[in-house]
Design a protein around this motif. Structure first.
Motif, PDB file in Angstrom:
ATOM      1  N   PHE A   1       0.812  -1.217   0.000  1.00  0.00           N
ATOM      2  CA  PHE A   1       0.000   0.000   0.000  1.00  0.00           C
ATOM      3  C   PHE A   1       0.848   1.269   0.000  1.00  0.00           C
ATOM      4  CE2 PHE A   1      -3.157  -3.025   1.562  1.00  0.00           C
ATOM      5  CZ  PHE A   1      -4.272  -2.640   0.821  1.00  0.00           C
ATOM      6  N   VAL A   2       2.077   1.178   0.466  1.00  0.00           N
ATOM      7  CA  VAL A   2       2.936   2.361   0.556  1.00  0.00           C
ATOM      8  C   VAL A   2       3.559   2.714  -0.793  1.00  0.00           C
ATOM      9  CG1 VAL A   2       5.098   3.232   1.524  1.00  0.00           C
ATOM     10  CG2 VAL A   2       3.428   2.105   3.009  1.00  0.00           C
ATOM     11  N   ILE A   3       3.908   1.699  -1.582  1.00  0.00           N
ATOM     12  CA  ILE A   3       4.613   1.933  -2.849  1.00  0.00           C
ATOM     13  C   ILE A   3       3.881   2.904  -3.779  1.00  0.00           C
ATOM     14  CG2 ILE A   3       5.307   0.822  -5.018  1.00  0.00           C
ATOM     15  CD1 ILE A   3       6.220  -1.570  -3.358  1.00  0.00           C
ATOM     16  N   PRO A   4       2.555   2.757  -4.021  1.00  0.00           N
ATOM     17  CA  PRO A   4       1.889   3.715  -4.923  1.00  0.00           C
ATOM     18  C   PRO A   4       1.985   5.154  -4.426  1.00  0.00           C
ATOM     19  CG  PRO A   4       0.508   1.791  -4.567  1.00  0.00           C
ATOM     20  CD  PRO A   4       1.620   1.691  -3.579  1.00  0.00           C
ATOM     21  N   GLY A   5       1.867   5.350  -3.110  1.00  0.00           N
ATOM     22  CA  GLY A   5       1.955   6.698  -2.563  1.00  0.00           C
ATOM     23  C   GLY A   5       3.326   7.313  -2.767  1.00  0.00           C
ATOM     24  N   ILE A   6       4.360   6.515  -2.515  1.00  0.00           N
ATOM     25  CA  ILE A   6       5.726   7.007  -2.708  1.00  0.00           C
ATOM     26  C   ILE A   6       5.985   7.312  -4.180  1.00  0.00           C
ATOM     27  CG2 ILE A   6       8.164   6.383  -2.565  1.00  0.00           C
ATOM     28  CD1 ILE A   6       7.536   4.788  -0.076  1.00  0.00           C
ATOM     29  N   ALA A   7       5.524   6.403  -5.045  1.00  0.00           N
ATOM     30  CA  ALA A   7       5.732   6.602  -6.487  1.00  0.00           C
ATOM     31  C   ALA A   7       5.028   7.868  -6.963  1.00  0.00           C
ATOM     32  CB  ALA A   7       5.226   5.384  -7.259  1.00  0.00           C
ATOM     33  N   GLY A   8       3.798   8.062  -6.508  1.00  0.00           N
ATOM     34  CA  GLY A   8       3.056   9.255  -6.906  1.00  0.00           C
ATOM     35  C   GLY A   8       3.732  10.535  -6.451  1.00  0.00           C
ATOM     36  N   TYR A   9       4.289  10.494  -5.253  1.00  0.00           N
ATOM     37  CA  TYR A   9       4.977  11.681  -4.714  1.00  0.00           C
ATOM     38  C   TYR A   9       6.257  11.982  -5.487  1.00  0.00           C
ATOM     39  CZ  TYR A   9       7.608  14.616  -1.470  1.00  0.00           C
ATOM     40  OH  TYR A   9       8.355  15.607  -0.902  1.00  0.00           O
ATOM     41  N   LEU A  10       7.062  10.942  -5.755  1.00  0.00           N
ATOM     42  CA  LEU A  10       8.348  11.145  -6.413  1.00  0.00           C
ATOM     43  C   LEU A  10       8.208  11.493  -7.889  1.00  0.00           C
ATOM     44  CD1 LEU A  10      10.447   8.232  -4.828  1.00  0.00           C
ATOM     45  CD2 LEU A  10      10.475  10.677  -4.222  1.00  0.00           C
ATOM     46  N   LEU A  11       7.138  10.983  -8.522  1.00  0.00           N
ATOM     47  CA  LEU A  11       6.985  11.185  -9.972  1.00  0.00           C
ATOM     48  C   LEU A  11       6.037  12.318 -10.309  1.00  0.00           C
ATOM     49  CD1 LEU A  11       6.651   7.400 -10.982  1.00  0.00           C
ATOM     50  CD2 LEU A  11       8.690   8.837 -11.162  1.00  0.00           C
ATOM     51  N   GLY A  12       5.569  13.007  -9.304  1.00  0.00           N
ATOM     52  CA  GLY A  12       4.552  14.040  -9.537  1.00  0.00           C
ATOM     53  C   GLY A  12       4.954  15.108 -10.532  1.00  0.00           C
ATOM     54  N   THR A  13       6.188  15.549 -10.513  1.00  0.00           N
ATOM     55  CA  THR A  13       6.632  16.640 -11.400  1.00  0.00           C
ATOM     56  C   THR A  13       7.573  16.155 -12.496  1.00  0.00           C
ATOM     57  OG1 THR A  13       8.460  17.135  -9.869  1.00  0.00           O
ATOM     58  CG2 THR A  13       6.376  18.331  -9.547  1.00  0.00           C
ATOM     59  N   SER A  14       7.666  14.850 -12.671  1.00  0.00           N
ATOM     60  CA  SER A  14       8.576  14.292 -13.674  1.00  0.00           C
ATOM     61  C   SER A  14       7.976  14.363 -15.071  1.00  0.00           C
ATOM     62  CB  SER A  14       8.903  12.834 -13.328  1.00  0.00           C
ATOM     63  OG  SER A  14       9.467  12.732 -12.036  1.00  0.00           O
ATOM     64  N   GLY A  15       8.851  14.166 -16.079  1.00  0.00           N
ATOM     65  CA  GLY A  15       8.394  14.130 -17.459  1.00  0.00           C
ATOM     66  C   GLY A  15       7.616  12.857 -17.759  1.00  0.00           C
ATOM     67  N   THR A  16       6.990  12.817 -18.931  1.00  0.00           N
ATOM     68  CA  THR A  16       6.130  11.694 -19.291  1.00  0.00           C
ATOM     69  C   THR A  16       6.887  10.369 -19.310  1.00  0.00           C
ATOM     70  OG1 THR A  16       4.753  13.151 -20.646  1.00  0.00           O
ATOM     71  CG2 THR A  16       4.564  10.785 -21.036  1.00  0.00           C
ATOM     72  N   LEU A  17       8.052  10.339 -19.954  1.00  0.00           N
ATOM     73  CA  LEU A  17       8.820   9.098 -20.056  1.00  0.00           C
ATOM     74  C   LEU A  17       9.237   8.598 -18.677  1.00  0.00           C
ATOM     75  CD1 LEU A  17      10.186   6.930 -21.742  1.00  0.00           C
ATOM     76  CD2 LEU A  17      12.194   8.443 -21.946  1.00  0.00           C
ATOM     77  N   VAL A  18       9.705   9.520 -17.847  1.00  0.00           N
ATOM     78  CA  VAL A  18      10.128   9.132 -16.487  1.00  0.00           C
ATOM     79  C   VAL A  18       8.935   8.597 -15.700  1.00  0.00           C
ATOM     80  CG1 VAL A  18      11.063   9.980 -14.299  1.00  0.00           C
ATOM     81  CG2 VAL A  18      12.049  10.747 -16.468  1.00  0.00           C
ATOM     82  N   LYS A  19       7.782   9.241 -15.880  1.00  0.00           N
ATOM     83  CA  LYS A  19       6.579   8.778 -15.185  1.00  0.00           C
ATOM     84  C   LYS A  19       6.210   7.363 -15.616  1.00  0.00           C
ATOM     85  CE  LYS A  19       4.146  13.039 -13.989  1.00  0.00           C
ATOM     86  NZ  LYS A  19       2.911  13.837 -14.193  1.00  0.00           N
ATOM     87  N   VAL A  20       6.250   7.126 -16.924  1.00  0.00           N
ATOM     88  CA  VAL A  20       5.898   5.800 -17.434  1.00  0.00           C
ATOM     89  C   VAL A  20       6.852   4.748 -16.877  1.00  0.00           C
ATOM     90  CG1 VAL A  20       5.796   4.340 -19.492  1.00  0.00           C
ATOM     91  CG2 VAL A  20       4.795   6.644 -19.525  1.00  0.00           C
ATOM     92  N   LEU A  21       8.150   5.021 -16.959  1.00  0.00           N
ATOM     93  CA  LEU A  21       9.137   4.070 -16.450  1.00  0.00           C
ATOM     94  C   LEU A  21       9.004   3.899 -14.933  1.00  0.00           C
ATOM     95  CD1 LEU A  21      12.290   5.135 -18.515  1.00  0.00           C
ATOM     96  CD2 LEU A  21      10.807   3.138 -18.881  1.00  0.00           C
ATOM     97  N   GLY A  22       8.748   5.009 -14.264  1.00  0.00           N
ATOM     98  CA  GLY A  22       8.606   4.959 -12.815  1.00  0.00           C
ATOM     99  C   GLY A  22       7.425   4.123 -12.379  1.00  0.00           C
ATOM    100  N   TRP A  23       6.281   4.295 -13.060  1.00  0.00           N
ATOM    101  CA  TRP A  23       5.087   3.519 -12.699  1.00  0.00           C
ATOM    102  C   TRP A  23       5.228   2.053 -13.085  1.00  0.00           C
ATOM    103  CZ3 TRP A  23       1.961   4.642  -9.097  1.00  0.00           C
ATOM    104  CH2 TRP A  23       1.656   5.960  -8.792  1.00  0.00           C
TER     105      TRP A  23
END
Length: 210
Positions: free
Chosen positions: A38-60
Protein backbone atom coordinates in the motif's frame (compact mmCIF):
# COMPACT_ATOMS: atom_id res chain seq x y z
CA UNK A 1 -16.03 -22.98 3.50
CA UNK A 2 -15.08 -25.24 6.44
CA UNK A 3 -14.85 -28.14 4.00
CA UNK A 4 -16.15 -31.67 4.48
CA UNK A 5 -17.88 -32.47 7.76
CA UNK A 6 -15.87 -35.49 8.82
CA UNK A 7 -17.57 -37.91 11.19
CA UNK A 8 -14.42 -38.98 13.02
CA UNK A 9 -14.49 -41.42 15.95
CA UNK A 10 -15.88 -39.84 19.13
CA UNK A 11 -12.76 -40.86 21.04
CA UNK A 12 -10.59 -38.64 18.86
CA UNK A 13 -9.78 -35.15 20.11
CA UNK A 14 -9.58 -32.38 17.53
CA UNK A 15 -7.42 -29.28 17.82
CA UNK A 16 -7.70 -26.56 15.17
CA UNK A 17 -4.80 -24.08 15.04
CA UNK A 18 -5.78 -20.42 14.62
CA UNK A 19 -4.72 -20.09 10.99
CA UNK A 20 -6.85 -17.42 9.26
CA UNK A 21 -7.81 -18.03 5.65
CA UNK A 22 -6.79 -15.04 3.50
CA UNK A 23 -7.75 -12.27 3.59
CA UNK A 24 -9.46 -12.76 6.97
CA UNK A 25 -7.88 -12.19 10.35
CA UNK A 26 -6.07 -9.29 11.98
CA UNK A 27 -2.76 -11.17 11.63
CA UNK A 28 -2.61 -9.71 8.12
CA UNK A 29 -1.95 -6.32 9.70
CA UNK A 30 1.38 -7.72 10.91
CA UNK A 31 2.43 -8.67 7.37
CA UNK A 32 5.27 -6.31 6.35
CA UNK A 33 4.72 -6.99 2.66
CA UNK A 34 1.10 -5.87 2.97
CA UNK A 35 2.25 -2.52 4.35
CA UNK A 36 4.74 -2.11 1.49
CA UNK A 37 2.06 -3.02 -1.06
CA UNK A 38 0.00 0.00 0.00
CA UNK A 39 2.94 2.36 0.56
CA UNK A 40 4.61 1.93 -2.85
CA UNK A 41 1.89 3.72 -4.92
CA UNK A 42 1.96 6.70 -2.56
CA UNK A 43 5.73 7.01 -2.71
CA UNK A 44 5.73 6.60 -6.49
CA UNK A 45 3.06 9.25 -6.91
CA UNK A 46 4.98 11.68 -4.71
CA UNK A 47 8.35 11.14 -6.41
CA UNK A 48 6.98 11.18 -9.97
CA UNK A 49 4.55 14.04 -9.54
CA UNK A 50 6.63 16.64 -11.40
CA UNK A 51 8.58 14.29 -13.67
CA UNK A 52 8.39 14.13 -17.46
CA UNK A 53 6.13 11.69 -19.29
CA UNK A 54 8.82 9.10 -20.06
CA UNK A 55 10.13 9.13 -16.49
CA UNK A 56 6.58 8.78 -15.18
CA UNK A 57 5.90 5.80 -17.43
CA UNK A 58 9.14 4.07 -16.45
CA UNK A 59 8.61 4.96 -12.81
CA UNK A 60 5.09 3.52 -12.70
CA UNK A 61 6.23 0.38 -14.52
CA UNK A 62 8.90 -0.09 -11.85
CA UNK A 63 6.34 0.59 -9.13
CA UNK A 64 3.99 -2.00 -10.68
CA UNK A 65 6.79 -4.58 -10.72
CA UNK A 66 7.60 -3.85 -7.09
CA UNK A 67 3.92 -4.14 -6.16
CA UNK A 68 3.75 -7.54 -7.87
CA UNK A 69 6.73 -8.70 -5.81
CA UNK A 70 5.12 -7.33 -2.65
CA UNK A 71 1.90 -9.21 -3.47
CA UNK A 72 3.96 -12.38 -3.77
CA UNK A 73 5.56 -11.53 -0.44
CA UNK A 74 2.15 -11.06 1.21
CA UNK A 75 1.07 -14.58 0.29
CA UNK A 76 4.49 -16.10 1.03
CA UNK A 77 4.48 -14.50 4.48
CA UNK A 78 0.93 -15.78 5.11
CA UNK A 79 1.93 -19.34 4.19
CA UNK A 80 5.01 -19.30 6.39
CA UNK A 81 3.07 -17.73 9.24
CA UNK A 82 0.47 -20.49 8.92
CA UNK A 83 3.21 -23.13 8.99
CA UNK A 84 4.67 -21.51 12.10
CA UNK A 85 1.28 -21.50 13.87
CA UNK A 86 0.57 -25.12 12.91
CA UNK A 87 4.03 -26.27 14.00
CA UNK A 88 3.71 -24.46 17.34
CA UNK A 89 0.32 -26.06 17.90
CA UNK A 90 1.82 -29.44 17.05
CA UNK A 91 4.60 -29.01 19.58
CA UNK A 92 2.01 -28.07 22.20
CA UNK A 93 -0.62 -30.78 21.72
CA UNK A 94 1.61 -33.43 20.09
CA UNK A 95 -0.97 -34.66 17.55
CA UNK A 96 -0.91 -38.11 16.01
CA UNK A 97 -2.49 -37.08 12.72
CA UNK A 98 -2.61 -33.87 10.64
CA UNK A 99 -5.54 -33.09 8.34
CA UNK A 100 -5.66 -29.87 6.31
CA UNK A 101 -8.32 -28.60 3.89
CA UNK A 102 -7.95 -26.05 1.07
CA UNK A 103 -5.80 -23.17 2.43
CA UNK A 104 -5.07 -25.34 5.47
CA UNK A 105 -4.06 -28.13 3.11
CA UNK A 106 -1.74 -25.73 1.31
CA UNK A 107 -0.17 -24.70 4.62
CA UNK A 108 0.05 -28.38 5.56
CA UNK A 109 1.87 -29.17 2.32
CA UNK A 110 4.59 -26.61 3.01
CA UNK A 111 4.75 -27.61 6.68
CA UNK A 112 5.27 -31.25 5.75
CA UNK A 113 7.80 -30.25 3.09
CA UNK A 114 9.76 -28.32 5.73
CA UNK A 115 9.58 -31.37 8.03
CA UNK A 116 7.82 -29.39 10.73
CA UNK A 117 6.17 -32.73 11.60
CA UNK A 118 6.67 -36.33 10.50
CA UNK A 119 3.34 -37.82 11.59
CA UNK A 120 0.70 -39.08 9.11
CA UNK A 121 -0.67 -36.18 7.07
CA UNK A 122 -3.81 -35.99 4.94
CA UNK A 123 -4.32 -32.97 2.68
CA UNK A 124 -7.80 -32.30 1.32
CA UNK A 125 -7.93 -30.24 -1.88
CA UNK A 126 -4.75 -28.29 -1.03
CA UNK A 127 -4.64 -25.06 -3.05
CA UNK A 128 -0.94 -25.41 -3.78
CA UNK A 129 -0.89 -24.39 -7.45
CA UNK A 130 -2.98 -21.27 -6.87
CA UNK A 131 -0.69 -20.13 -4.06
CA UNK A 132 2.43 -20.95 -6.10
CA UNK A 133 1.29 -18.65 -8.91
CA UNK A 134 0.58 -15.70 -6.66
CA UNK A 135 3.52 -16.16 -4.28
CA UNK A 136 6.03 -17.06 -7.04
CA UNK A 137 6.99 -20.18 -5.06
CA UNK A 138 8.12 -23.60 -6.25
CA UNK A 139 6.10 -26.76 -5.67
CA UNK A 140 6.50 -27.92 -2.03
CA UNK A 141 8.63 -31.07 -1.80
CA UNK A 142 6.13 -33.01 0.27
CA UNK A 143 7.65 -36.23 1.67
CA UNK A 144 6.43 -39.63 0.41
CA UNK A 145 3.51 -41.12 2.29
CA UNK A 146 1.44 -37.96 2.58
CA UNK A 147 -2.11 -38.62 1.37
CA UNK A 148 -3.83 -36.17 -0.98
CA UNK A 149 -7.55 -36.05 -1.77
CA UNK A 150 -8.21 -34.33 -5.10
CA UNK A 151 -11.60 -33.56 -6.65
CA UNK A 152 -11.96 -34.11 -10.38
CA UNK A 153 -14.03 -30.92 -10.79
CA UNK A 154 -12.03 -28.65 -8.50
CA UNK A 155 -11.87 -25.09 -9.79
CA UNK A 156 -9.10 -24.18 -7.34
CA UNK A 157 -6.83 -27.24 -7.65
CA UNK A 158 -5.92 -28.18 -11.25
CA UNK A 159 -5.50 -31.81 -12.24
CA UNK A 160 -1.79 -31.14 -12.81
CA UNK A 161 -1.38 -31.29 -9.04
CA UNK A 162 -2.11 -35.02 -9.14
CA UNK A 163 0.97 -35.87 -11.20
CA UNK A 164 3.13 -33.47 -9.18
CA UNK A 165 2.17 -35.08 -5.87
CA UNK A 166 2.44 -38.61 -7.26
CA UNK A 167 5.94 -37.84 -8.55
CA UNK A 168 6.93 -37.05 -4.96
CA UNK A 169 5.66 -40.43 -3.76
CA UNK A 170 2.39 -39.20 -2.25
CA UNK A 171 -0.77 -41.29 -2.36
CA UNK A 172 -3.36 -39.33 -4.34
CA UNK A 173 -7.06 -40.23 -4.12
CA UNK A 174 -8.97 -38.72 -7.06
CA UNK A 175 -12.65 -38.22 -6.20
CA UNK A 176 -14.78 -38.33 -9.34
CA UNK A 177 -17.72 -35.97 -9.87
CA UNK A 178 -16.64 -33.99 -6.81
CA UNK A 179 -15.86 -30.29 -6.34
CA UNK A 180 -13.55 -28.36 -4.04
CA UNK A 181 -15.53 -28.67 -0.80
CA UNK A 182 -15.54 -32.51 -0.88
CA UNK A 183 -18.98 -32.73 0.72
CA UNK A 184 -20.40 -35.81 -1.01
CA UNK A 185 -21.05 -38.65 1.41
CA UNK A 186 -18.94 -41.05 -0.64
CA UNK A 187 -16.01 -38.61 -0.46
CA UNK A 188 -16.42 -38.11 3.29
CA UNK A 189 -16.45 -41.88 3.83
CA UNK A 190 -13.20 -42.29 1.88
CA UNK A 191 -11.50 -39.50 3.81
CA UNK A 192 -12.59 -40.88 7.18
CA UNK A 193 -11.48 -44.38 6.14
CA UNK A 194 -8.05 -43.03 5.19
CA UNK A 195 -7.75 -41.23 8.54
CA UNK A 196 -8.73 -44.35 10.47
CA UNK A 197 -6.33 -46.49 8.42
CA UNK A 198 -3.50 -44.04 9.10
CA UNK A 199 -4.31 -44.22 12.81
CA UNK A 200 -4.26 -48.00 12.82
CA UNK A 201 -0.97 -48.03 10.91
CA UNK A 202 0.59 -45.88 13.61
CA UNK A 203 -0.85 -47.98 16.40
CA UNK A 204 -2.81 -44.97 17.63
CA UNK A 205 -5.81 -45.50 19.88
CA UNK A 206 -6.72 -41.88 20.48
CA UNK A 207 -5.43 -39.70 17.61
CA UNK A 208 -5.53 -35.94 17.71
CA UNK A 209 -6.31 -34.04 14.54
CA UNK A 210 -4.43 -30.77 14.20
Amino acid sequence: SPGPQLQLPASWDMVEPAIPMPPCGVRWCCNPFLVALFVIPGIAGYLLGTSGTLVKVLGWLLAAALMRLMLAGVVYFAVQDGVRVAAASGRSVKPDLVIGFSWGGCVGAWGAAQQQWTIPTILLAPTVNAVMRVALMGFPQVPPGVQIFHASNDGFCPNSQVAAFEKLGCTVHVLLDEDHVLCRQSSVRQIVAAAEHAAVGQGIDNPVEC
